[in-house]
Design a protein around this motif. Structure first.
Motif, PDB file in Angstrom:
ATOM      1  N   PHE A   1       0.849  -1.192   0.000  1.00 42.94           N
ATOM      2  CA  PHE A   1       0.000   0.000   0.000  1.00 42.94           C
ATOM      3  C   PHE A   1       0.886   1.244   0.000  1.00 42.94           C
ATOM      4  CE2 PHE A   1      -1.811   3.588   2.076  1.00 42.94           C
ATOM      5  CZ  PHE A   1      -3.124   3.625   1.664  1.00 42.94           C
TER       6      PHE A   1
ATOM      7  N   GLY B   1       0.342  -5.305   9.363  1.00 39.16           N
ATOM      8  CA  GLY B   1       0.634  -4.707  10.662  1.00 39.16           C
ATOM      9  C   GLY B   1       1.933  -5.239  11.215  1.00 39.16           C
ATOM     10  N   GLY B   2       3.016  -4.520  10.977  1.00 42.82           N
ATOM     11  CA  GLY B   2       4.303  -4.931  11.532  1.00 42.82           C
ATOM     12  C   GLY B   2       5.039  -5.940  10.676  1.00 42.82           C
TER      13      GLY B   2
ATOM     14  N   GLY C   1     -10.598   0.358   2.772  1.00 41.51           N
ATOM     15  CA  GLY C   1      -9.842   0.559   4.008  1.00 41.51           C
ATOM     16  C   GLY C   1     -10.702   0.419   5.240  1.00 41.51           C
TER      17      GLY C   1
ATOM     18  N   LEU D   1       7.567   3.456   3.010  1.00 43.33           N
ATOM     19  CA  LEU D   1       7.796   4.881   3.315  1.00 43.33           C
ATOM     20  C   LEU D   1       9.261   5.245   3.119  1.00 43.33           C
ATOM     21  CD1 LEU D   1       5.760   5.262   6.654  1.00 43.33           C
ATOM     22  CD2 LEU D   1       5.053   5.956   4.358  1.00 43.33           C
TER      23      LEU D   1
ATOM     24  N   GLY E   1       2.333   9.111   9.477  1.00 44.24           N
ATOM     25  CA  GLY E   1       1.758   7.826   9.853  1.00 44.24           C
ATOM     26  C   GLY E   1       2.845   6.773   9.651  1.00 44.24           C
TER      27      GLY E   1
ATOM     28  N   ASP F   1      -7.128   1.715  -3.254  1.00 48.26           N
ATOM     29  CA  ASP F   1      -7.762   1.590  -1.932  1.00 48.26           C
ATOM     30  C   ASP F   1      -8.515   2.881  -1.632  1.00 48.26           C
ATOM     31  OD1 ASP F   1      -7.208   0.258   1.129  1.00 48.26           O
ATOM     32  OD2 ASP F   1      -7.511   2.417   1.077  1.00 48.26           O
TER      33      ASP F   1
ATOM     34  N   TRP G   1       0.408  -7.787   3.573  1.00 47.51           N
ATOM     35  CA  TRP G   1       0.022  -6.449   3.075  1.00 47.51           C
ATOM     36  C   TRP G   1       0.839  -5.459   3.880  1.00 47.51           C
ATOM     37  CZ3 TRP G   1      -4.395  -4.799  -0.024  1.00 47.51           C
ATOM     38  CH2 TRP G   1      -4.772  -3.467   0.132  1.00 47.51           C
ATOM     39  N   LEU G   2       1.721  -4.716   3.216  1.00 50.95           N
ATOM     40  CA  LEU G   2       2.656  -3.832   3.917  1.00 50.95           C
ATOM     41  C   LEU G   2       2.425  -2.372   3.543  1.00 50.95           C
ATOM     42  CD1 LEU G   2       4.159  -6.679   3.492  1.00 50.95           C
ATOM     43  CD2 LEU G   2       6.254  -5.414   3.741  1.00 50.95           C
ATOM     44  N   GLY G   3       2.540  -1.506   4.528  1.00 56.93           N
ATOM     45  CA  GLY G   3       2.454  -0.066   4.270  1.00 56.93           C
ATOM     46  C   GLY G   3       3.721   0.663   4.697  1.00 56.93           C
TER      47      GLY G   3
ATOM     48  N   GLN H   1      -5.573  -6.630   9.690  1.00 55.12           N
ATOM     49  CA  GLN H   1      -4.562  -5.636  10.046  1.00 55.12           C
ATOM     50  C   GLN H   1      -4.509  -5.448  11.564  1.00 55.12           C
ATOM     51  OE1 GLN H   1      -4.011  -1.226   8.395  1.00 55.12           O
ATOM     52  NE2 GLN H   1      -4.723  -1.375  10.501  1.00 55.12           N
TER      53      GLN H   1
ATOM     54  N   ASP I   1      -0.037  -3.210  15.362  1.00 59.19           N
ATOM     55  CA  ASP I   1       1.307  -2.719  15.048  1.00 59.19           C
ATOM     56  C   ASP I   1       1.307  -1.780  13.834  1.00 59.19           C
ATOM     57  OD1 ASP I   1       1.064  -5.331  16.128  1.00 59.19           O
ATOM     58  OD2 ASP I   1       3.094  -5.897  15.572  1.00 59.19           O
ATOM     59  N   ALA I   2       0.239  -1.812  13.053  1.00 53.52           N
ATOM     60  CA  ALA I   2       0.219  -1.154  11.734  1.00 53.52           C
ATOM     61  C   ALA I   2       0.296   0.363  11.809  1.00 53.52           C
ATOM     62  CB  ALA I   2      -1.056  -1.541  10.985  1.00 53.52           C
ATOM     63  N   GLY I   3       0.776   0.944  10.702  1.00 55.32           N
ATOM     64  CA  GLY I   3       0.783   2.395  10.550  1.00 55.32           C
ATOM     65  C   GLY I   3      -0.601   2.901  10.192  1.00 55.32           C
ATOM     66  N   ALA I   4      -0.868   4.162  10.553  1.00 57.01           N
ATOM     67  CA  ALA I   4      -2.114   4.886  10.251  1.00 57.01           C
ATOM     68  C   ALA I   4      -3.297   4.290  11.021  1.00 57.01           C
ATOM     69  CB  ALA I   4      -2.335   4.971   8.752  1.00 57.01           C
TER      70      ALA I   4
HETATM   71  C1  LIG Z   1       1.275   6.475   6.046  1.00 57.16           C
HETATM   72  C2  LIG Z   1       0.215   5.418   5.934  1.00 57.16           C
HETATM   73  C3  LIG Z   1      -1.027   5.757   5.421  1.00 57.16           C
HETATM   74  C4  LIG Z   1      -2.018   4.785   5.298  1.00 57.16           C
HETATM   75  N1  LIG Z   1      -3.222   5.129   4.749  1.00 57.16           N
HETATM   76  C5  LIG Z   1      -4.140   4.153   4.521  1.00 57.16           C
HETATM   77  C6  LIG Z   1      -5.327   4.436   3.788  1.00 57.16           C
HETATM   78  O1  LIG Z   1      -5.559   5.572   3.339  1.00 57.16           O
HETATM   79  N2  LIG Z   1      -6.197   3.418   3.555  1.00 57.16           N
HETATM   80  C7  LIG Z   1      -5.942   2.140   4.011  1.00 57.16           C
HETATM   81  O2  LIG Z   1      -6.752   1.241   3.768  1.00 57.16           O
HETATM   82  N3  LIG Z   1      -4.828   1.846   4.698  1.00 57.16           N
HETATM   83  C8  LIG Z   1      -3.923   2.818   4.951  1.00 57.16           C
HETATM   84  N4  LIG Z   1      -2.775   2.515   5.616  1.00 57.16           N
HETATM   85  C9  LIG Z   1      -2.600   1.159   6.172  1.00 57.16           C
HETATM   86  C10 LIG Z   1      -2.001   0.190   5.146  1.00 57.16           C
HETATM   87  O3  LIG Z   1      -2.956  -0.123   4.169  1.00 57.16           O
HETATM   88  C11 LIG Z   1      -1.551  -1.106   5.809  1.00 57.16           C
HETATM   89  O4  LIG Z   1      -2.661  -1.848   6.252  1.00 57.16           O
HETATM   90  C12 LIG Z   1      -0.597  -0.948   6.971  1.00 57.16           C
HETATM   91  O5  LIG Z   1       0.375   0.010   6.673  1.00 57.16           O
HETATM   92  C13 LIG Z   1       0.055  -2.282   7.282  1.00 57.16           C
HETATM   93  O6  LIG Z   1       0.834  -2.238   8.424  1.00 57.16           O
HETATM   94  P1  LIG Z   1       2.342  -1.679   8.438  1.00 57.16           P
HETATM   95  O7  LIG Z   1       2.186  -0.206   8.451  1.00 57.16           O
HETATM   96  O8  LIG Z   1       2.891  -2.197   9.708  1.00 57.16           O
HETATM   97  O9  LIG Z   1       3.030  -2.204   7.223  1.00 57.16           O
HETATM   98  C14 LIG Z   1      -1.756   3.461   5.736  1.00 57.16           C
HETATM   99  C15 LIG Z   1      -0.510   3.135   6.255  1.00 57.16           C
HETATM  100  C16 LIG Z   1       0.479   4.084   6.360  1.00 57.16           C
HETATM  101  C17 LIG Z   1       1.825   3.690   6.919  1.00 57.16           C
END
Ligand SMILES: Cc1cc2nc3c(=O)[nH]c(=O)nc-3n(C[C@H](O)[C@H](O)[C@H](O)COP(=O)(O)O)c2cc1C
Length: 368
Positions: free
Chosen positions: A21, A223-224, A143, A249, A333, A69, A243-245, A185, A188-191
């Motif tokens: 993501f 998440g993590g 989301g 970054l 985030g 998304d 699924w990584l966010g 999710q 631990d996940a971001g946002a």
């Molecule tokens: C900066 C940032 C913004 C995010 N924005 C959204 C979003 O707009 N919609 C969404 O479904 N998930 C969003 N996410 C969550 C991601 O889809 C994902 O589930 C999450 O980052 C996974 O965990 P991780 O951060 O530990 O990799 C965001 C994550 C980050 C880090």
């Protein structure tokens, strides 16, 4: 056959079960081109921008699949009217925000911030959905909230659908909406994130989804997940992919779009340097700890408002902080996995390491 060749890999026609993501189209395309599947976070984009950006990603990836998304929460106002929301913002909250601007000497933004470019409303969501449906994007992910009509329509158009959920309580609703993939999710996940830790959550969701879908619907772990060992663990817990966010970054592609002062903060942050706060959007949101989260956490700070009121209260200020790189309020985030990033690296290198480490971890398990 590779241990990473799970059914979801064949379902989507990708090489690795790694979903990425990102809010930046170059990063999304790079994830797809590296053999995973990039998913564009488009929820803060105008419908015409979504149409153009999805077309641009298609140009960058050719026939390879990619996703989009949208966050479609319940209970948003009907119309895109900032004035209606402004009327409900208490004076105490306005005074607090004005105090932050004053204390940190924040210059005016050149325009509205990411959260105030438009007001999240039923009206704009429906136009965003139209743009997604009219595009040739392969995967449509929801989301927060997966409305059944949107999921059904996307499926009729031949798109794969996914829903992100943070609790086993949400499995039934997501399955009833008809999604093809569930992303579990964890905390631990971001946002935006829920209260259950990833390790606790994944097996619970895997079991509930298997029960509710006769094993048809795959689960991805989020998440993590930041290393190949996490991927091996996710597969061991019954997920078919990850699924990584946060990981993206600190890729070269993504960092090119961040304020230069933010990049070292991301690279320096350890796993204990993130906090969950409602001050960003009104919903629980994990981010790098900064003066922003500390100020809102202080005993004299007001309780953040609900979404979308908090968005409107702080959106322009957040935009100004990002635009002008205002230390020490500058933040992003990010999930606890940020602790694994210490240098900027291209997406392709990150993907190679994830895949080779996951394969090594699985091959190295006792008894294999
Ligand atoms: C900066 C940032 C913004 C995010 N924005 C959204 C979003 O707009 N919609 C969404 O479904 N998930 C969003 N996410 C969550 C991601 O889809 C994902 O589930 C999450 O980052 C996974 O965990 P991780 O951060 O530990 O990799 C965001 C994550 C980050 C880090």
């Amino acid at each position: 056959m590779s241990a990473l060749r799970t059914p979801v890999v064949d379902q989507l026609g990708i090489e690795h079960p790694i979903f990425g993501f990102a809010h930046d189209i170059t990063t999304v395309a790079a994830i797809t081109n590296a053999g995973g599947i990039g998913v564009y976070g488009a929820t803060r984009r105008f419908p015409h921008e979504i149409a153009d950006e999805l077309a641009e990603i298609r140009r960058l990836v050719g026939d390879r699949p990619f996703g989009v998304d949208l966050v479609l929460p319940d209970g948003m106002p009907e119309h895109n009217s900032r004035a209606d929301i402004e009327r409900h913002i208490p004076d105490e909250h306005r005074a607090f925000v004005a105090g932050l601007i004053d204390k940190y000497d924040v210059p005016d933004p050149s325009g509205p911030g990411m959260r105030t470019r438009f007001i999240r409303s039923a009206e704009i969501e429906s136009d965003q959905l139209e743009a997604v449906m009219a595009s040739d994007v392969d995967l449509f992910a929801c989301g927060i909230g997966a409305p059944r009509p949107a999921v059904e329509r996307a499926r009729e158009l031949g798109k794969t659908t996914a829903a992100l959920i943070g609790s086993p309580r949400h499995v039934r609703r997501a399955l009833e909406a008809g999604v093809d993939i569930i992303v579990a999710q964890g905390y631990d996940a971001g946002a935006h994130t829920g209260p259950i830790g990833t390790f606790t959550l994944i097996p619970q969701i895997v079991d509930a989804v298997a029960d509710g879908s006769d094993g048809r619907v795959p689960v991805l772990a989020a998440g993590g997940v930041a290393t190949g060992r996490h991927i091996a663990a996710a597969l061991a817990m019954g997920a078919q992919g990850v699924w990584l966010g946060t990981t993206w970054l600190t890729t070269t592609e993504h960092a090119a779009h961040l304020h230069p002062k933010l990049v070292p903060k991301l690279l320096a942050a350890g796993s204990a340097d993130t906090v969950v706060t409602r001050s960003e959007s009104g919903k629980t949101f994990r981010q790098i700890r900064s003066a922003w989260s500390d100020e809102w956490d202080a005993p004299d700070a007001p309780e953040p408002l609900r979404m979308p009121y908090q968005d409107v209260l702080v959106g322009d200020l957040l935009g100004a902080i990002d635009e002008h790189g205002v230390e020490p309020l500058l933040h992003s985030g990010a999930g606890q996995g940020i602790g694994y990033a210490s240098e900027l690296r291209p997406v392709a290198d990150v993907m190679d390491d994830l895949v080779s480490e996951a394969t090594r971890a699985i091959d190295g398990l006792p008894g294999r």
